[in-house]
Structures are given as structure tokens and as C-alpha cells.
Scaffold this active site. Structure first.
Site, PDB file in Angstrom:
ATOM      1  NE  ARG A 152       3.400   2.453   4.966  1.00 32.44           N
ATOM      2  CZ  ARG A 152       4.579   2.619   5.550  1.00 32.44           C
ATOM      3  NH1 ARG A 152       4.788   3.614   6.399  1.00 32.44           N
ATOM      4  NH2 ARG A 152       5.576   1.783   5.289  1.00 32.44           N
ATOM      5  CB  THR A 188      -0.868   0.030   1.291  1.00 29.15           C
ATOM      6  OG1 THR A 188      -1.202  -1.302   1.661  1.00 29.15           O
ATOM      7  CG2 THR A 188      -2.106   0.871   1.107  1.00 29.15           C
ATOM      8  CD  GLU A 215      -8.774 -10.930   5.461  1.00 35.80           C
ATOM      9  OE1 GLU A 215      -9.097  -9.905   4.827  1.00 35.80           O
ATOM     10  OE2 GLU A 215      -7.718 -11.017   6.113  1.00 35.80           O
TER      11      GLU A 215
HETATM   12  P1  IMP Z   1       1.995  -3.123   3.218  1.00 39.04           P
HETATM   13  O1  IMP Z   1       0.816  -2.782   2.342  1.00 39.04           O
HETATM   14  O2  IMP Z   1       3.194  -3.546   2.459  1.00 39.04           O
HETATM   15  O3  IMP Z   1       2.286  -2.030   4.187  1.00 39.04           O
HETATM   16  O4  IMP Z   1       1.604  -4.434   4.059  1.00 39.04           O
HETATM   17  C1  IMP Z   1       0.817  -4.370   5.231  1.00 39.04           C
HETATM   18  C2  IMP Z   1      -0.652  -4.110   4.896  1.00 39.04           C
HETATM   19  O5  IMP Z   1      -1.192  -5.218   4.189  1.00 39.04           O
HETATM   20  C3  IMP Z   1      -1.541  -3.978   6.136  1.00 39.04           C
HETATM   21  O6  IMP Z   1      -1.553  -2.686   6.642  1.00 39.04           O
HETATM   22  C4  IMP Z   1      -2.907  -4.397   5.581  1.00 39.04           C
HETATM   23  O7  IMP Z   1      -3.532  -3.306   4.935  1.00 39.04           O
HETATM   24  C5  IMP Z   1      -2.557  -5.422   4.530  1.00 39.04           C
HETATM   25  N1  IMP Z   1      -2.695  -6.797   5.047  1.00 39.04           N
HETATM   26  C6  IMP Z   1      -1.726  -7.628   5.450  1.00 39.04           C
HETATM   27  N2  IMP Z   1      -2.253  -8.814   5.826  1.00 39.04           N
HETATM   28  C7  IMP Z   1      -3.575  -8.709   5.629  1.00 39.04           C
HETATM   29  C8  IMP Z   1      -4.664  -9.619   5.807  1.00 39.04           C
HETATM   30  O8  IMP Z   1      -4.529 -10.777   6.236  1.00 39.04           O
HETATM   31  N3  IMP Z   1      -5.904  -9.144   5.510  1.00 39.04           N
HETATM   32  C9  IMP Z   1      -6.126  -7.888   5.025  1.00 39.04           C
HETATM   33  N4  IMP Z   1      -5.126  -7.031   4.841  1.00 39.04           N
HETATM   34  C10 IMP Z   1      -3.872  -7.430   5.133  1.00 39.04           C
END
Ligand code: IMP
Ligand code: ZN
Length: 348
Positions: free
Chosen positions: A103, A101, A205
Site C-alpha cells: 500500500r 497487499t 468465493e
Molecule cells: P493485507 O493485504 O495484509 O492488508 O490484508 C488485508 C487484505 O486481504 C484485505 O484488504 C483484502 O484485500 C484481503 N483479504 C482478506 N481476507 C480476504 C478474504 O476472505 N477474501 C478476499 N480478500 C481478503
């Protein structure tokens, strides 16, 4: 943890299609980040859920907040992305779709576009370093941030899909499933689809998402993340199952993640079995290998021991994942060829 994995599973060539970048950061990399930011006063126990432990889904999302504090500069992001890619390659993953995501970090000047560019740069650097893995990027929409941010993220993803030489291939929908509703995000997801981005959506989920899943299936998504509560045995419906089956939408299944975050009661009761017995395309994935202390080899071994899969069946699972990827057809063909070479070496 690594020595617990039998050589067959480590040597098996693997495709990872559901890996959140920040959640995939290993204990070793986390230690490095924690040491570099002592003022944050973060303990290791706040960033990883150890084997045998469990957390509620809410508590898991708290872990991500801590991780985001630790990764707040371009340098951190470049470092963790390269480390995660290297670790997947060392685990025998030959094709990886990373999702993350974008940021904003005002304090350090990190913007969403720089975020995406940095991940792409890390992927390029790994390629230049000849790390034996093909990596693609799915730009993630966090459902908690609502429709406007979703539309903005789609625009960013579209721009980089057009300028990243095939690295950005699609989008992910993730974030706390108990917050927000898919109907508000539908226009953004439709727009993404129309401009050629592939869609990997977290769906069902939690049980309360039945209506949302009906709606999201009208897009339809190209892959479904988890899909834990789609089938009627756990409160889903045959109508949902039919729609997924009819459109042959692959499921990304993450055994350890679901057990540790308590959305599935036990490995034996994991919905892998339901879909696998139907002959539906199921792809084993890690979700967050760092947070949930796992690896893709380990997930394959777990599926094999829990559901009694022999080596041939495990092989088929790994090979089938190639076709579920968002790689261009020519790349899929090359991967199939590599798998065939590996098969004769592995003797399975
Ligand atoms: P990033 O997007 O690389 O920062 O990874 C972490 C983000 O992935 C979290 O803040 C969530 O938005 C998402 N995320 C990670 N695991 C899950 C899950 O099992 N369900 C839904 N969202 C998840
Ligand atoms: Zn996920």
C-alpha cells in the site's frame, strides 16, 4: 480463546498457507495500535469479529479499511508483522506463508516498495531472533485496483523474488470478490507465472464467479483460496471440479472465516467434506486469525470435531500441507523430517 484448544492441536506441527497479514493482527496488537492513535477514534469492535458473531462479506471488507488506517507507517508494519509471526510460531506453526497487499500511505511516506521491504525485514529479524518458524511472503494483488496496478504489483513481486533470498515466493489474488473480473487481471497473472512466481488465487468465493474460475483455471493457479462455490452441490459445476482434480490443485480452506463472513451456512456444510472425501489435497488455514478470532490449532480442532477426524487423520492433513507449500524442495524435505520427529513425540 486459547485455553479452549486441546494440547494435541497446539502441539501438532502446522503449516499455514493462507494468512493475510493485516487480517492476522491479534487483539493484543490491535489494542496497542488503537492506543497509539487515539485521534482515529477506533473501537475494538470495529477491528475484530467475536466468536459466535457473523458479518456479511461487505462488512468484513469494511473492517480491513479500519485496520489499514491503524497500520500506516513502516514502524507499524514492522511491529505487526513480527507480532503475527511470533503468534503463529507460538501456536505451533513451523512454516508460514504470509500474504499482504503493498500500500501507499502518502501522509507517512510509505511506498509499495518500502512496504514489501519492511515485511521482508520483519521476516529476517524473526529469523535472527531464532523464532522457530520458516516464513515466506506472497505479494498480494487486490482485484479492486484493476489491471494496471496488478501489473505494477507483479513487477514489484518479481524484483523482490530475485533479491530476497527466497523470502518472496509468489503472489496472491484477493480483495472483494464482487468487484472486478479475473479476465482483466489474467495478463498480469500470466506474467507472474512466466517469471517464476507461484500463484495462490482466491477463487469462487461467491457464486457469481463461475465463469471467472473457468478462466483462472487455464493459468493454472498453484493453489486455490476458498473455492467455496466450485462444486455442483452449491451451484458450481463438475467441469470446474474435474479441472481442479485433473491438475491436482490444492485448496486452502478456512472454516471459521467462511462461517463468519456467511459464505458457508454452517461448519457441517463446509465444502471441506466434499473435497476431503474425494481425497483431494485440502489445507486448513486461518485466512484472518485476528479479524475472525481464531488460530490454526483451533481450525484443526474444529475440522476434527465437525467431520469426525481421528488424530492420525489430523496428522496426515498437517503433513500433507508441506507438499502444498511453495517452499523449495530441500526445505520441504527438512520439514518432512521434522514432522517425523514430532510424530514420535506426539504418539499419534
Ligand atoms: P493485507 O493485504 O495484509 O492488508 O490484508 C488485508 C487484505 O486481504 C484485505 O484488504 C483484502 O484485500 C484481503 N483479504 C482478506 N481476507 C480476504 C478474504 O476472505 N477474501 C478476499 N480478500 C481478503
Ligand atoms: Zn483470504
Amino acid at each position: 480463546m486459547e485455553e479452549e484448544v486441546e494440547p494435541f492441536y497446539r502441539e501438532l506441527p502446522k503449516v499455514e498457507l493462507h494468512a493475510h497479514l493485516t487480517g492476522s493482527v491479534s487483539v493484543a496488537t490491535m489494542k496497542q495500535l488503537i492506543t497509539g492513535k487515539p485521534h482515529l477514534n477506533i473501537k475494538h469492535s470495529m477491528t475484530t469479529i467475536r466468536k459466535g458473531q457473523q458479518r456479511t462479506l461487505d462488512e468484513c471488507f469494511e473492517v480491513f479499511k479500519v485496520l489499514h488506517q491503524l497500520v500506516d507507517t513502516e514502524e507499524d508494519l514492522l511491529m505487526i508483522t513480527k507480532a503475527v509471526i511470533r503468534e503463529f510460531a507460538e501456536d505451533g506453526v513451523r512454516y508460514l506463508e504470509l500474504r499482504s497487499t503493498p500500500r501507499v500511505e502518502t501522509k507517512t511516506g510509505l511506498t509499495k516498495r518500502r512496504y514489501v521491504e519492511t515485511v521482508i525485514e520483519a521476516i529476517r529479524q524473526c529469523k535472527e531472533e531464532d523464532i522457530d518458524i520458516d516464513v515466506r511472503f506472497l505479494v498480494a494483488v487486490d482485484r479492486r485496483n484493476g489491471p494496471e496496478v496488478a501489473l505494477e504489483t507483479v513487477k514489484i513481486a518479481e524484483d523482490y523474488m530475485l533479491s530476497s533470498d527466497g523470502i518472496v515466493v509468489g503472489m496472491d489474488l484477493s480483495g472483494d470478490p464482487t468487484i472486478g473480473h479475473g479476465k482483466d487481471l489474467l495478463p498480469a497473472l500470466q506474467k507472474a507465472r512466466n517469471c517464476g512466481l507461484k500463484l495462490a488465487l482466491h477463487m469462487s468465493e461467491v457464486l457469481s464467479q463461475k465463469e471467472e474460475s473457468e478462466l483462472l483455471l487455464t493459468l493454472p493457479p498453484d493453489r486455490i483460496g476458498h473455492g467455496t462455490f466450485l462444486h455442483p452441490e452449491v451451484g458450481g459445476s463438475m467441469s470446474l471440479v474435474h479441472k481442479v482434480r485433473q491438475q491436482n490443485i490444492p485448496l486452502e480452506l478456512c472454516l471459521t472465516s467462511n462461517i463468519m463472513s456467511k459464505t458457508v451456512e454452517s461448519y457441517e456444510k463446509h465444502h471441506f467434506l466434499y473435497w476431503y472425501q474425494l481425497g483431494h489435497p485440502c489445507v486448513l488455514c486461518t485466512d484472518d486469525k485476528g479479524v475472525f478470532s481464531t488460530s490454526l490449532s483451533q481450525e484443526y480442532q474444529l475440522a476434527a470435531s465437525t467431520f469426525g477426524l481421528d488424530q492420525e487423520a489430523v496428522w496426515m492433513l498437517s503433513q500433507q500441507a508441506i507438499n502444498c507449500s511453495f517452499a523449495p524442495e530441500a526445505v520441504k524435505e527438512q520439514l518432512q523430517q521434522r514432522w517425523a520427529e514430532y510424530k514420535s513425540q506426539l504418539n499419534c
